[in-house]
Design a protein around this motif. Structure first.
Motif, PDB file in Angstrom:
ATOM      1  N   ALA A  38      42.220  28.394  46.773  1.00 23.18           N
ATOM      2  CA  ALA A  38      42.167  29.002  48.103  1.00 23.18           C
ATOM      3  C   ALA A  38      40.736  28.908  48.623  1.00 23.18           C
ATOM      4  O   ALA A  38      39.801  29.376  47.968  1.00 23.18           O
ATOM      5  CB  ALA A  38      42.629  30.455  48.054  1.00 23.18           C
ATOM      6  N   ASP A  49      37.679  29.139  51.668  1.00 26.68           N
ATOM      7  CA  ASP A  49      37.100  29.546  52.940  1.00 26.68           C
ATOM      8  C   ASP A  49      36.854  28.277  53.773  1.00 26.68           C
ATOM      9  O   ASP A  49      36.952  27.155  53.259  1.00 26.68           O
ATOM     10  CB  ASP A  49      35.793  30.290  52.663  1.00 26.68           C
ATOM     11  CG  ASP A  49      35.075  30.696  53.924  1.00 26.68           C
ATOM     12  OD1 ASP A  49      35.735  31.176  54.857  1.00 26.68           O
ATOM     13  OD2 ASP A  49      33.849  30.501  53.989  1.00 26.68           O
ATOM     14  N   CYS A  74      41.983  30.399  53.225  1.00 25.96           N
ATOM     15  CA  CYS A  74      41.893  31.855  53.349  1.00 25.96           C
ATOM     16  C   CYS A  74      40.589  32.147  54.082  1.00 25.96           C
ATOM     17  O   CYS A  74      39.519  32.200  53.474  1.00 25.96           O
ATOM     18  CB  CYS A  74      41.925  32.513  51.975  1.00 25.96           C
ATOM     19  SG  CYS A  74      41.982  34.308  52.023  1.00 25.96           S
ATOM     20  N   LYS A 101      40.440  39.239  53.185  1.00 21.19           N
ATOM     21  CA  LYS A 101      40.886  38.048  52.462  1.00 21.19           C
ATOM     22  C   LYS A 101      41.717  38.413  51.234  1.00 21.19           C
ATOM     23  O   LYS A 101      42.598  37.648  50.822  1.00 21.19           O
ATOM     24  CB  LYS A 101      39.689  37.185  52.086  1.00 21.19           C
ATOM     25  CG  LYS A 101      39.004  36.591  53.306  1.00 21.19           C
ATOM     26  CD  LYS A 101      37.875  35.640  52.955  1.00 21.19           C
ATOM     27  CE  LYS A 101      37.240  35.074  54.225  1.00 21.19           C
ATOM     28  NZ  LYS A 101      36.151  34.121  53.945  1.00 21.19           N
ATOM     29  N   SER A 102      41.457  39.563  50.658  1.00 19.22           N
ATOM     30  CA  SER A 102      42.275  40.003  49.522  1.00 19.22           C
ATOM     31  C   SER A 102      43.720  40.212  49.959  1.00 19.22           C
ATOM     32  O   SER A 102      44.659  39.871  49.222  1.00 19.22           O
ATOM     33  CB  SER A 102      41.703  41.295  48.922  1.00 19.22           C
ATOM     34  OG  SER A 102      41.556  42.289  49.924  1.00 19.22           O
ATOM     35  N   LEU A 136      45.381  36.834  50.295  1.00 22.36           N
ATOM     36  CA  LEU A 136      45.705  36.259  48.983  1.00 22.36           C
ATOM     37  C   LEU A 136      46.966  36.899  48.412  1.00 22.36           C
ATOM     38  O   LEU A 136      47.812  36.209  47.822  1.00 22.36           O
ATOM     39  CB  LEU A 136      44.521  36.429  48.029  1.00 22.36           C
ATOM     40  CG  LEU A 136      43.296  35.555  48.349  1.00 22.36           C
ATOM     41  CD1 LEU A 136      42.092  36.017  47.553  1.00 22.36           C
ATOM     42  CD2 LEU A 136      43.596  34.087  48.045  1.00 22.36           C
ATOM     43  N   PHE A 151      39.663  31.525  44.217  1.00 19.04           N
ATOM     44  CA  PHE A 151      39.184  31.698  45.586  1.00 19.04           C
ATOM     45  C   PHE A 151      37.731  31.254  45.673  1.00 19.04           C
ATOM     46  O   PHE A 151      36.889  31.668  44.865  1.00 19.04           O
ATOM     47  CB  PHE A 151      39.324  33.159  46.018  1.00 19.04           C
ATOM     48  CG  PHE A 151      38.697  33.461  47.347  1.00 19.04           C
ATOM     49  CD1 PHE A 151      39.165  32.842  48.499  1.00 19.04           C
ATOM     50  CD2 PHE A 151      37.652  34.362  47.452  1.00 19.04           C
ATOM     51  CE1 PHE A 151      38.583  33.112  49.740  1.00 19.04           C
ATOM     52  CE2 PHE A 151      37.074  34.640  48.679  1.00 19.04           C
ATOM     53  CZ  PHE A 151      37.539  34.016  49.821  1.00 19.04           C
ATOM     54  N   ASP A 173      34.305  30.794  48.181  1.00 16.00           N
ATOM     55  CA  ASP A 173      33.681  31.245  49.424  1.00 16.00           C
ATOM     56  C   ASP A 173      32.169  31.166  49.246  1.00 16.00           C
ATOM     57  O   ASP A 173      31.659  31.244  48.111  1.00 16.00           O
ATOM     58  CB  ASP A 173      34.099  32.690  49.735  1.00 16.00           C
ATOM     59  CG  ASP A 173      33.971  33.039  51.215  1.00 16.00           C
ATOM     60  OD1 ASP A 173      32.942  32.679  51.823  1.00 16.00           O
ATOM     61  OD2 ASP A 173      34.902  33.665  51.764  1.00 16.00           O
ATOM     62  N   VAL A 206      37.270  40.475  47.221  1.00 18.80           N
ATOM     63  CA  VAL A 206      38.395  39.904  46.477  1.00 18.80           C
ATOM     64  C   VAL A 206      38.372  40.386  45.036  1.00 18.80           C
ATOM     65  O   VAL A 206      39.419  40.713  44.453  1.00 18.80           O
ATOM     66  CB  VAL A 206      38.361  38.363  46.556  1.00 18.80           C
ATOM     67  CG1 VAL A 206      39.359  37.745  45.578  1.00 18.80           C
ATOM     68  CG2 VAL A 206      38.674  37.909  47.980  1.00 18.80           C
ATOM     69  N   VAL A 214      42.413  37.427  40.647  1.00 20.42           N
ATOM     70  CA  VAL A 214      42.056  36.141  41.251  1.00 20.42           C
ATOM     71  C   VAL A 214      40.694  35.709  40.719  1.00 20.42           C
ATOM     72  O   VAL A 214      39.729  36.480  40.749  1.00 20.42           O
ATOM     73  CB  VAL A 214      42.005  36.250  42.792  1.00 20.42           C
ATOM     74  CG1 VAL A 214      41.478  34.962  43.415  1.00 20.42           C
ATOM     75  CG2 VAL A 214      43.384  36.574  43.346  1.00 20.42           C
ATOM     76  N   THR A 229      37.211  33.774  41.005  1.00 21.79           N
ATOM     77  CA  THR A 229      36.393  33.540  42.192  1.00 21.79           C
ATOM     78  C   THR A 229      35.225  32.612  41.880  1.00 21.79           C
ATOM     79  O   THR A 229      34.695  32.607  40.768  1.00 21.79           O
ATOM     80  CB  THR A 229      35.844  34.860  42.756  1.00 21.79           C
ATOM     81  OG1 THR A 229      35.089  35.529  41.735  1.00 21.79           O
ATOM     82  CG2 THR A 229      36.968  35.763  43.240  1.00 21.79           C
TER      83      THR A 229
END
Length: 641
Positions: A287, A289, A339, A374-375, A378, A394, A396, A405, A412, A414
């Motif tokens: 996912a 950004d 996302c 954003k959470s 998701l 995720f 970003d 998140v 998730v 990150t």
């Protein structure tokens, strides 16, 4: 003499060398002295951060002290992994680091160490300690001194090639022997390349040179390795570390160490990564950004013409390279999603209109561009795709978004990009969450599968009732026994299915292969297609005949075909096969995993009687004499016995 060692058991090396601060080490020592159970959490964190040999040895010593003090540890203990380490070098402290990494990752380990350079005899002796131990995983480090061309430098290429192939065959035969006798997976170390300037450019001009000879052997080992062999790539690890930094001539002469302490840390990280990966699947969804992640700038402020993407500037070229790499992940079966906090119309515009964009809207299975947290997006994606949040990564460039998140979707994974797009590809490559255990044809089609599912959902919304919807799908299923060609996909689905999975019993490729043709097992898969496309292999069943019962060990299904009557089709086939085997009943169990709540009542819905129900295990029974086949809208072709 092989020494059995009691140990406990990790994973993943950080990309850069990090020396732990003394304040951190003193803090964890104090937690141990105070018998504070949070010691284990802190130990895991520091182990993940540390790459220095001395730090890991110190942390391992604290772990063993905590075990001696019986410091309470959260989480239920699983049965220990039986790990044997054999090789042509001194296996201490390699085993110390490896068991520590595994232990801090939550895998207990019962260890057996071979003698120095006695691995050939230990493997070939059929009644020795190795086979009494019955290992589940064997880590084999062949002697590097045996990987050299025995003839003259001026010998013909054919002679050197034959010798290199022979070395590879001999090593792989040892792997086959130990696997045939134990069914263990084998971690096989290949060979580091020489680091010195000996022979100059001539080293590349003849296969007889130590450089080229070892490269050829390593290539043959990788290309010829059967599925149960997993290459512990010392050639790559030494190249990544630096060849001179990887060697330790004094360490070899003094204590037969295979490499420098710095490389030994990387080798153990890699070995633990491979071991832990035997029963865990890669992540499924990336996912992303948008602004300053897939392109430079903010599209809502800078406009389509103002964002940086393409070959007209260094930054634009870096963003384009990042998109190209992301596209290769899609081709390997990773699902892509957006996302972003953005206006949807402005966010989608670059994918539709910018000529330098590599990624297009059709490459994504979900596009969430709005002003929600954003959470939340998701969570919504996971629901729509019928996947667990632990399947997501995720990415970003904003630390505040990453932190949100982590707080509100903690399962998730990150990645916080460092702000320099030149580094983005490397950050994604080194995260190790998308490393494939194998790549199948179905992986390449995964995005198309999910997009077709959106069309099915639209049809269902317009259908008058469920029966008419199912009939309109024109579904066709194929049931067939496990076959060697399907083994990679079977193992992949077994190890990534969490929700519709009655027991979450994990099977490696090696174990799946061993099931083929066993007379006391029932093993079959289901493939499904409909008028929107081919779902591929979507359900797996493994059952064992015990007396007059067929005991269902594994019953799993892809959630994207939930409520399409695949469950009823599978049950009909289970009953048919049970009767062929002379069984009079089916026995099923449900083992809660924290992720498979959706199938808690699966067996009662299928007509099974409840035998016992506890928080840890539920057992069910179906008498076959009263069973009548379930009616479905699926046209079935059975390719099984």
């Amino acid at each position: 003499m092989i020494l059995p060692v009691q140990a406990e058991t990790s994973h993943r090396a950080p990309a850069q060398s990090v020396k732990l601060r003394s304040v951190n080490l003193n803090e964890i020592k104090d937690l141990l002295l105070q018998n504070d159970p949070t010691f284990w959490i802190r130990l895991k964190l520091l182990t993940e951060q540390a790459t220095e040999f001395d730090d890991l040895i110190f942390l391992s010593s604290l772990r063993k002290k905590a075990a001696t003090r019986r410091l309470p540890r959260p989480g239920a203990a699983d049965a220990p992994l039986k790990l044997a380490i054999l090789g042509g070098c001194n296996l201490y402290p390699l085993h110390e680091l490896l068991t520590h990494l595994l232990e801090t990752a939550g895998v207990a380990c019962e260890l057996l160490l071979g003698d120095y350079d006695n691995y050939v005899a230990e493997i070939m002796e059929p009644y020795g300690a190795l086979y009494e131990f019955r290992p589940q995983v064997v880590c084999l480090l062949p002697a590097a001194q045996r990987c050299k061309y025995p003839g003259a430098l001026i010998d013909a290429r054919d002679a050197a090639q034959a010798a290199a192939n022979a070395v590879a065959r001999q090593v792989l035969q040892l792997c086959r022997t130990v696997h045939e006798r134990t069914k263990a997976d084998v971690l096989l170390a290949n060979f580091m390349l020489p680091s010195r300037c000996d022979l100059g450019e001539f080293r590349t001009r003849t296969l007889t040179s130590p450089w080229n000879f070892r490269k050829w052997v390593n290539l043959e080992l990788g290309l010829s390795a059967p599925p149960f062999v997993h290459v512990l790539d010392l050639e790559f690890l030494a190249n990544r570390k630096g060849a001179l930094a990887a060697e330790d001539a004094r360490g070899w002469f003094e204590s037969k160490q295979p490499c420098s302490p710095a490389l030994l840390v990387d080798v153990c990280h890699e070995a633990s990564h491979l071991i832990l990966g035997l029963r865990t699947a890669p992540k499924k969804v990336l996912a992303l950004d948008l602004d300053n992640t897939l392109w430079g700038g903010v599209v809502a402020d800078d406009g389509l013409e103002g964002i940086e993407i393409g070959d007209t500037s260094p930054r634009g070229e870096a963003f384009k390279a990042f998109q190209k790499y992301i596209l290769t992940l899609k081709e390997r079966g990773v699902l892509l999603a957006v996302c972003s906090k953005n206006d949807y119309a402005r966010a989608i515009e670059p994918f539709e209109k910018h000529p330098e964009m590599v990624l297009r809207s059709g490459d994504f299975v979900s596009l969430k561009a709005n002003w929600k947290p954003k959470s939340d997006n998701l969570h919504q994606m996971a629901k729509e795709l019928q996947l667990g949040l632990d399947s997501f990564v995720f990415v970003d460039d904003n630390p505040a978004e990453i932190d949100i998140v982590r707080q509100f979707a903690p399962t998730v994974a990150t990645i916080l990009l460092d702000g320099d797009p030149a580094n983005y590809v490397g950050q994604l490559q080194d995260c190790r969450w998308f490393e494939p255990h194998g790549i199948t044809n179905e992986d390449a089609q995964r995005t198309a599968h999910y997009r077709a599912e959106s069309e099915r959902q639209a049809l269902m919304a317009s259908a008058a009732d469920m029966d008419s919807y199912l009939e309109s799908l024109a579904m066709k299923a194929v049931i067939r026994d496990f076959t060697p060609v399907d083994v990679p996909r079977l193992a992949q689905l077994i190890n990534k299915s969490n929700q519709f999975n009655l027991t979450t019993h994990r099977w490696t490729e090696t174990e799946v292969q061993a099931l083929i043709g066993l007379p006391d097992y029932v093993c079959f898969s289901v493939r499904l297609q409909d008028r929107f496309g081919d779902h591929g292999l979507i359900s797996i069943v493994i059952g064992r005949v015990g007396g007059d019962a067929l005991e269902i060990d594994t019953w799993l299904m892809s959630c994207r075909v939930l409520n399409r009557q695949v469950e009823e089709t599978v049950l009909n086939e289970l009953v048919r096969r049970a009767r062929v085997k002379g069984c009079s009943r089916l026995e099923g169990i449900y083992l809660p995993s924290g992720k498979n709540e959706m199938v808690r009542d699966h067996y009662p819905r299928m007509g099974f009687e409840i035998r016992t129900v506890t928080p840890e295990r539920s057992e069910f029974l179906l008498e076959l004499n009263s069973f009548r086949p379930r009616s479905t809208k699926i046209t079935l072709r059975n390719e099984s016995n």
